[in-house]
Design an enzyme around this catalytic site. Structure first.
Site, PDB file in Angstrom:
ATOM      1  N   LYS A  76       0.862  -1.182   0.000  1.00  0.00           N
ATOM      2  CA  LYS A  76       0.000   0.000   0.000  1.00  0.00           C
ATOM      3  C   LYS A  76       0.898   1.231   0.000  1.00  0.00           C
ATOM      4  CE  LYS A  76      -3.892   2.072   2.556  1.00  0.00           C
ATOM      5  NZ  LYS A  76      -4.813   1.926   3.720  1.00  0.00           N
ATOM      6  N   SER A 151      -9.805   1.985   2.628  1.00  0.00           N
ATOM      7  CA  SER A 151      -8.927   2.780   1.801  1.00  0.00           C
ATOM      8  C   SER A 151      -7.878   1.958   1.068  1.00  0.00           C
ATOM      9  CB  SER A 151      -8.205   3.810   2.674  1.00  0.00           C
ATOM     10  OG  SER A 151      -7.344   3.156   3.599  1.00  0.00           O
ATOM     11  N   SER A 175     -10.160  -0.499   6.773  1.00  0.00           N
ATOM     12  CA  SER A 175      -9.535  -0.399   5.452  1.00  0.00           C
ATOM     13  C   SER A 175      -8.805  -1.634   4.952  1.00  0.00           C
ATOM     14  CB  SER A 175      -8.571   0.775   5.403  1.00  0.00           C
ATOM     15  OG  SER A 175      -9.291   1.960   5.228  1.00  0.00           O
TER      16      SER A 175
HETATM   17  N1  GLN Z   1     -13.463   4.311   6.130  1.00  0.00           N
HETATM   18  C1  GLN Z   1     -12.814   4.710   7.347  1.00  0.00           C
HETATM   19  C2  GLN Z   1     -12.329   6.127   7.238  1.00  0.00           C
HETATM   20  O1  GLN Z   1     -12.512   6.713   6.205  1.00  0.00           O
HETATM   21  C3  GLN Z   1     -11.677   3.778   7.653  1.00  0.00           C
HETATM   22  C4  GLN Z   1     -10.494   4.020   6.805  1.00  0.00           C
HETATM   23  C5  GLN Z   1      -9.307   3.218   7.220  1.00  0.00           C
HETATM   24  O2  GLN Z   1      -9.444   2.173   7.868  1.00  0.00           O
HETATM   25  N2  GLN Z   1      -8.122   3.715   6.883  1.00  0.00           N
HETATM   26  O3  GLN Z   1     -11.795   6.660   8.164  1.00  0.00           O
END
Ligand code: GLN
Length: 482
Positions: A76, A151, A175
């Protein structure tokens, strides 16, 4: 050639069917063909891949190979990679070449893995759809008109599409698990502190945790074994015993007590997703698990609690991107204030700005007690719910997401509906608990994810339960049409 898992790649390498250089080239070719449509990778690193693959072949020939030696993977793009752009999906870091490797990257490199490139993501890991990237949306390999989840959408989609057998991700509120669910792959968020955050660009430091994506729980066990462990460079790293995750996989489900949270099977869950999860529960029961109901009464508070804490922490973490030390700098600033304002204004996207503003507000004098402090108190209640439930059962099981993958653009104008996608994943981050998502079936040809939650540092128990299910089913082996 159909997509392979880590175990198959290692068997092929050991049997001399192909070399690590050949398999790396094969994946680089696949990426070149498929990435223009899917947009999973923001950077590919063919030179590094071929150098690392040559070194892996030498280790294999010398009889000095570990379980991951010669295995290609993707990172990532928020893990710092020495000498390689680490953009975090942001214009702010579009020009940032990391000067060192994150601990996770270093550990996987030392295990002999071969880095194919860096995967697309929501900007600074803020999102549930991978539409917030400076480099454009990632497409779901099962249906290019739909989101892969976020994400870590680039990582999940790359594994689902067979562009990498494995990838790293991070999970602040879902995410890893949410994109794993929407793309039909397996991904685990470890216990907070299990995997070092050193060199992982921070979003919300008390919630962020790195973990792997792969095609099976077995492969995730191999990856987690290499990624996990105490790191003196991360002050929240846990000095906890590291079990042999792969050896523990065969524990089976006999007598394992699994709790179904009443609140996860209530309003808001798509009935078709519920039916897939019910069928999987029958399979767990058939394999020997004892199923009962548990309650997590504060589930409904997890989203507001998370969004206060995550935005507060991100407003603080992202203050370092100011156009002075590194990252984007605006052209011809007239003075320091202009430099800050325009560099940040140009460098950050809309969702990141929204969160910095809300987080700054929540932390400001006069509001701190009403928002941040209150959220921390609720966080404790959410953690207590899990402790209560996990005193009666070994694992908790439910859907990973309330719906299947939605259309690109479908929720872009409605942030609250987007935030609700994380209803079943977010509370684990608040509690610091480990959770895994695995493919459990399909609705309209799109994958459905099932989440298994365990107690602190019981990744081995979660992986073993997931492995038992995957030995008896083939959902995880299904592949999207090329
Ligand atoms: N969807 C959540 C957010 O936007 C989690 C994102 C994540 O786990 N990085 O904060």
């Amino acid at each position: 050639m159909s997509a392979r898992g880590i175990a198959e790649i290692r068997a092929g390498l050991d049997a001399g069917e192909f070399s690590s250089v050949e398999i790396a080239r094969d994946y680089l070719d696949r990426i070149e063909q498929a990435n223009p449509a899917l947009n999973c990778f923001v950077t590919t690193t063919p030179e590094i891949a071929l150098t690392q693959a040559k070194a892996a072949d030498a280790r294999l020939a010398a009889g000095d190979a570990g379980p991951l030696t010669g295995v290609p993977l993707a990172h990532k793009d928020l893990f710092c990679t020495d000498g390689v752009r680490t953009s975090c999906g942001s214009r702010m870091l579009d020009n940032f070449i990391a000067p060192y490797d994150a601990t996770v990257v270093a550990k996987l490199r030392d295990a002999g893995t071969v880095m194919l490139g860096k995967t697309n993501m929501d900007e600074f890991a803020m999102g549930s759809s991978n539409e917030n990237s400076h480099y454009g949306a990632v497409k779901n390999p099962w249906d290019h008109a739909r989101v892969p989840g976020g994400s870590s959408g680039g990582s999940a989609a790359a594994v689902a599409a067979g562009l990498a057998p494995a990838a790293t991700g991070t999970d602040t509120g879902g995410s890893i698990r949410q994109p794993a669910a929407l793309c039909g792959v397996t991904g685990i968020k470890p216990t907070y502190g299990r995997v070092s955050r050193y060199g992982m660009i921070a979003y919300a430091s008390s919630l962020d945790q790195g973990g792997p994506f792969a095609r099976s729980a077995r492969d995730c066990a191999l990856l987690l074994a290499a990624m996990a462990g105490f790191d003196p460079r991360d002050s929240t790293s846990a000095d906890a015993a590291l079990p042999d995750f792969a050896a523990e996989l065969e524990r089976g489900l006999d007598g394992i007590r699994i709790g179904l949270p009443r609140e996860y099977f209530a309003d808001g869950l798509d009935a078709r997703v519920a039916a897939v999860i019910e069928a999987a529960i029958d399979e767990f029961r058939r394999l020997g698990a004892e199923i009962s109901e548990v309650s997590l009464p504060n589930t409904g508070l997890s989203i507001p609690t998370y969004y206060v804490i995550a935005m507060a922490e991100c407003s603080s973490n992202l203050s370092r991107f100011d156009g002075v030390r590194f990252g984007h700098r605006c052209a011809d600033p007239v003075d320091l204030e202009d430099l800050y304002e325009r560099s940040r204004g140009e460098g950050f996207g809309d969702e990141v700005k929204r969160r910095i503003m809300i987080g700054t507000y929540a932390l400001s004098a006069g509001y701190y007690d009403a928002y941040y402090l209150k959220a921390q108190q609720l966080r404790r209640l959410i953690k207590d719910d899990f402790q209560q439930a996990l005193s009666d059962v070994d694992l908790i099981l439910g859907p990973t997401t309330p719906e299947i993958a939605f259309g690109i653009g479908a929720k872009s104008d409605d942030p609250v509906s987007m935030y609700l996608q994380d209803i079943y994943t977010i509370s684990l981050n608040l509690a610091g608990l480990p959770g895994l998502s695995l493919p459990a079936g399909f609705v309209d040809g799109l994958p459905v994810g099932l989440q298994l939650i365990g107690n602190y540092f019981d990744e081995a128990g979660i992986l073993a339960a997931a492995h038992a299910f995957q030995q008896a089913t083939d959902w995880h082996l299904r592949e999207p049409a090329a």
